[in-house]
Design a protein around this motif. Structure first.
Motif, mmCIF file in Angstrom:
data_model
loop_
_atom_site.group_PDB
_atom_site.id
_atom_site.type_symbol
_atom_site.label_atom_id
_atom_site.label_comp_id
_atom_site.label_asym_id
_atom_site.label_seq_id
_atom_site.Cartn_x
_atom_site.Cartn_y
_atom_site.Cartn_z
ATOM 1 N N ARG A 1 23.628 -44.624 -9.196
ATOM 2 C CA ARG A 1 24.155 -43.352 -9.679
ATOM 3 C C ARG A 1 23.256 -42.201 -9.237
ATOM 4 O O ARG A 1 23.736 -41.138 -8.836
ATOM 5 C CB ARG A 1 24.244 -43.395 -11.210
ATOM 6 N N TRP A 2 21.945 -42.418 -9.310
ATOM 7 C CA TRP A 2 20.998 -41.396 -8.871
ATOM 8 C C TRP A 2 21.172 -41.128 -7.369
ATOM 9 O O TRP A 2 21.156 -39.977 -6.924
ATOM 10 C CB TRP A 2 19.576 -41.838 -9.182
ATOM 11 N N ALA A 3 21.324 -42.169 -6.584
ATOM 12 C CA ALA A 3 21.495 -42.009 -5.139
ATOM 13 C C ALA A 3 22.792 -41.279 -4.810
ATOM 14 O O ALA A 3 22.849 -40.487 -3.872
ATOM 15 C CB ALA A 3 21.461 -43.366 -4.449
ATOM 16 N N ALA A 4 23.837 -41.517 -5.588
ATOM 17 C CA ALA A 4 25.101 -40.826 -5.353
ATOM 18 C C ALA A 4 24.983 -39.335 -5.638
ATOM 19 O O ALA A 4 25.676 -38.521 -5.025
ATOM 20 C CB ALA A 4 26.204 -41.442 -6.220
ATOM 21 N N LEU A 5 24.087 -38.974 -6.555
ATOM 22 C CA LEU A 5 23.884 -37.564 -6.891
ATOM 23 C C LEU A 5 22.917 -36.880 -5.936
ATOM 24 O O LEU A 5 23.130 -35.734 -5.537
ATOM 25 C CB LEU A 5 23.343 -37.445 -8.324
ATOM 26 N N THR A 6 21.838 -37.573 -5.542
ATOM 27 C CA THR A 6 20.731 -36.950 -4.808
ATOM 28 C C THR A 6 20.596 -37.407 -3.360
ATOM 29 O O THR A 6 19.886 -36.781 -2.580
ATOM 30 C CB THR A 6 19.401 -37.249 -5.508
ATOM 31 N N HIS A 7 21.215 -38.530 -2.998
ATOM 32 C CA HIS A 7 21.035 -39.170 -1.690
ATOM 33 C C HIS A 7 19.593 -39.644 -1.485
ATOM 34 O O HIS A 7 19.139 -39.796 -0.351
ATOM 35 C CB HIS A 7 21.471 -38.238 -0.546
ATOM 36 N N VAL A 8 18.874 -39.871 -2.573
ATOM 37 C CA VAL A 8 17.539 -40.472 -2.542
ATOM 38 C C VAL A 8 17.631 -41.788 -3.300
ATOM 39 O O VAL A 8 18.044 -41.801 -4.462
ATOM 40 C CB VAL A 8 16.481 -39.558 -3.192
ATOM 41 N N ARG A 9 17.249 -42.882 -2.650
ATOM 42 C CA ARG A 9 17.424 -44.200 -3.259
ATOM 43 C C ARG A 9 16.078 -44.806 -3.654
ATOM 44 O O ARG A 9 15.167 -44.913 -2.830
ATOM 45 C CB ARG A 9 18.154 -45.146 -2.304
ATOM 46 N N PHE A 10 15.982 -45.204 -4.908
ATOM 47 C CA PHE A 10 14.816 -45.898 -5.439
ATOM 48 C C PHE A 10 15.097 -47.396 -5.498
ATOM 49 O O PHE A 10 16.258 -47.815 -5.563
ATOM 50 C CB PHE A 10 14.463 -45.370 -6.824
ATOM 51 N N ALA A 11 14.031 -48.183 -5.504
ATOM 52 C CA ALA A 11 14.188 -49.636 -5.500
ATOM 53 C C ALA A 11 14.823 -50.125 -6.800
ATOM 54 O O ALA A 11 15.650 -51.039 -6.787
ATOM 55 C CB ALA A 11 12.834 -50.305 -5.286
ATOM 56 N N ASP A 12 14.426 -49.547 -7.923
ATOM 57 C CA ASP A 12 14.959 -49.967 -9.215
ATOM 58 C C ASP A 12 14.722 -48.849 -10.231
ATOM 59 O O ASP A 12 14.083 -47.839 -9.927
ATOM 60 C CB ASP A 12 14.314 -51.276 -9.690
ATOM 61 N N GLU A 13 15.259 -49.050 -11.425
ATOM 62 C CA GLU A 13 15.157 -48.013 -12.462
ATOM 63 C C GLU A 13 13.705 -47.769 -12.879
ATOM 64 O O GLU A 13 13.339 -46.646 -13.245
ATOM 65 C CB GLU A 13 15.998 -48.400 -13.680
ATOM 66 N N ARG A 14 12.882 -48.799 -12.833
ATOM 67 C CA ARG A 14 11.475 -48.615 -13.223
ATOM 68 C C ARG A 14 10.769 -47.662 -12.261
ATOM 69 O O ARG A 14 10.018 -46.776 -12.688
ATOM 70 C CB ARG A 14 10.770 -49.974 -13.242
ATOM 71 N N GLU A 15 11.018 -47.817 -10.966
ATOM 72 C CA GLU A 15 10.409 -46.915 -9.990
ATOM 73 C C GLU A 15 10.928 -45.493 -10.180
ATOM 74 O O GLU A 15 10.160 -44.519 -10.104
ATOM 75 C CB GLU A 15 10.710 -47.399 -8.571
ATOM 76 N N LEU A 16 12.215 -45.343 -10.448
ATOM 77 C CA LEU A 16 12.801 -44.023 -10.670
ATOM 78 C C LEU A 16 12.205 -43.374 -11.918
ATOM 79 O O LEU A 16 11.856 -42.183 -11.903
ATOM 80 C CB LEU A 16 14.322 -44.138 -10.797
ATOM 81 N N ALA A 17 12.056 -44.137 -12.997
ATOM 82 C CA ALA A 17 11.484 -43.593 -14.228
ATOM 83 C C ALA A 17 10.052 -43.122 -13.988
ATOM 84 O O ALA A 17 9.651 -42.056 -14.472
ATOM 85 C CB ALA A 17 11.517 -44.648 -15.337
ATOM 86 N N GLY A 18 9.283 -43.884 -13.237
ATOM 87 C CA GLY A 18 7.910 -43.487 -12.936
ATOM 88 C C GLY A 18 7.859 -42.206 -12.132
ATOM 89 O O GLY A 18 7.012 -41.335 -12.376
ATOM 90 N N TYR A 19 8.765 -42.074 -11.186
ATOM 91 C CA TYR A 19 8.819 -40.856 -10.371
ATOM 92 C C TYR A 19 9.157 -39.643 -11.232
ATOM 93 O O TYR A 19 8.517 -38.592 -11.130
ATOM 94 C CB TYR A 19 9.854 -41.026 -9.262
ATOM 95 N N LEU A 20 10.151 -39.772 -12.087
ATOM 96 C CA LEU A 20 10.554 -38.643 -12.923
ATOM 97 C C LEU A 20 9.451 -38.254 -13.902
ATOM 98 O O LEU A 20 9.257 -37.071 -14.203
ATOM 99 C CB LEU A 20 11.847 -38.981 -13.666
ATOM 100 N N ALA A 21 8.697 -39.236 -14.382
ATOM 101 C CA ALA A 21 7.548 -38.932 -15.238
ATOM 102 C C ALA A 21 6.492 -38.150 -14.466
ATOM 103 O O ALA A 21 5.856 -37.233 -15.001
ATOM 104 C CB ALA A 21 6.957 -40.228 -15.802
ATOM 105 N N GLN A 22 6.307 -38.477 -13.192
ATOM 106 C CA GLN A 22 5.351 -37.737 -12.361
ATOM 107 C C GLN A 22 5.829 -36.314 -12.101
ATOM 108 O O GLN A 22 5.022 -35.377 -12.076
ATOM 109 C CB GLN A 22 5.135 -38.478 -11.044
ATOM 110 N N VAL A 23 7.135 -36.153 -11.877
ATOM 111 C CA VAL A 23 7.673 -34.795 -11.688
ATOM 112 C C VAL A 23 7.420 -33.966 -12.941
ATOM 113 O O VAL A 23 7.015 -32.796 -12.858
ATOM 114 C CB VAL A 23 9.182 -34.842 -11.360
ATOM 115 N N TYR A 24 7.643 -34.567 -14.104
ATOM 116 C CA TYR A 24 7.364 -33.853 -15.357
ATOM 117 C C TYR A 24 5.895 -33.453 -15.431
ATOM 118 O O TYR A 24 5.564 -32.300 -15.736
ATOM 119 C CB TYR A 24 7.724 -34.738 -16.558
ATOM 120 N N ALA A 25 5.008 -34.402 -15.156
ATOM 121 C CA ALA A 25 3.568 -34.120 -15.238
ATOM 122 C C ALA A 25 3.161 -33.053 -14.227
ATOM 123 O O ALA A 25 2.298 -32.209 -14.506
ATOM 124 C CB ALA A 25 2.776 -35.403 -15.011
#
Length: 234
Positions: A196-220
């Protein structure tokens, strides 16, 4: 000759361009006005909202991709396909506050600096219409502007420019900062499915855990003074 999977990073499915200076200026005028009106650093507008209905959209922009089903034609040449901007076109603008903007946020055109501007064919997930619930974002404090933030600022065409925003993000409108803050915190805890994230952004993560970590870094990075700019997958 490269197949689609061998294209350089950050190209996304499409390569796009405006077909004239007039079309580009018209898009920028409309997106800048939307940014100021809606307090949105990543406004997204349908083609028809800017250029008018249907045939009025012809000749404004071109989208080209390598056909993933048949990358090469019978003559051995790369097989290109074109995107339809008549009914599915979207216009993306990414802005950042200029230096010296006050605590209330940008109030006039010169208070916003353009980071990037591009046309893109609409996809499976249209950031201007997708229900917030479909992205798991029907939560207090989050509105459509956070969907635009994800699709635009964290999307394939602009994600590497996140560092340009860092220096003046504190000068964004307070209500905009709050919807981005609330959205990032929520998705870092409950990330959407990577498809779903890739369909919105055209950026593909390996799994939800990697995506969650990335979004936490963007917040920080944007809110907690974390120095290293988060890097999305290539």
């Amino acid at each position: 000759m490269p197949t689609r999977d061998e294209l350089p990073p950050r190209t996304g499915p499409w390569a796009t361009r405006f077909d004239s200076e007039e079309a580009l200026v018209q898009a920028e005028d409309a997106l800048r006005a939307a940014a100021l009106k809606d307090h949105d650093l990543a406004p997204i507008l349908p083609f028809e909202a800017v250029y008018g209905p249907f045939l009025n959209c012809l000749g404004k922009a071109t989208a080209i991709a390598i056909d993933p089903a048949e990358p090469y034609g019978s003559d051995g040449e790369i097989n290109y396909v074109r995107g339809d901007f008549l009914t599915l076109g979207l216009l993306y603008g990414v802005y950042r506050p200029a230096e010296g903007v006050g605590a209330a946020g940008p109030a006039e055109e010169d208070d916003l600096l353009n980071t990037t501007l591009y046309p893109y064919p609409g996809g499976v997930v249209d950031a201007t219409t997708v229900p917030l619930a479909d992205l798991g974002l029907d939560v207090p404090g989050v509105d459509r502007r956070f969907v635009h933030f994800c699709a635009g600022l964290l999307g394939v065409e602009a994600v590497d420019d996140l560092g340009l925003l860092r220096g003046t993000f504190d000068s964004a409108w307070p209500d905009y900062r709050e919807t981005v803050r609330a959205g990032l915190l929520h998705l870092a805890r409950r990330p959407p499915a990577v498809d779903r994230w890739a369909a919105l952004t055209h950026v593909r993560f390996a799994d939800e855990r990697e995506l969650a970590g990335y979004l936490a870094q963007v917040y920080a990075y944007l809110f907690d003074g974390f120095e290293a700019m988060p890097l999305a997958p290539q």
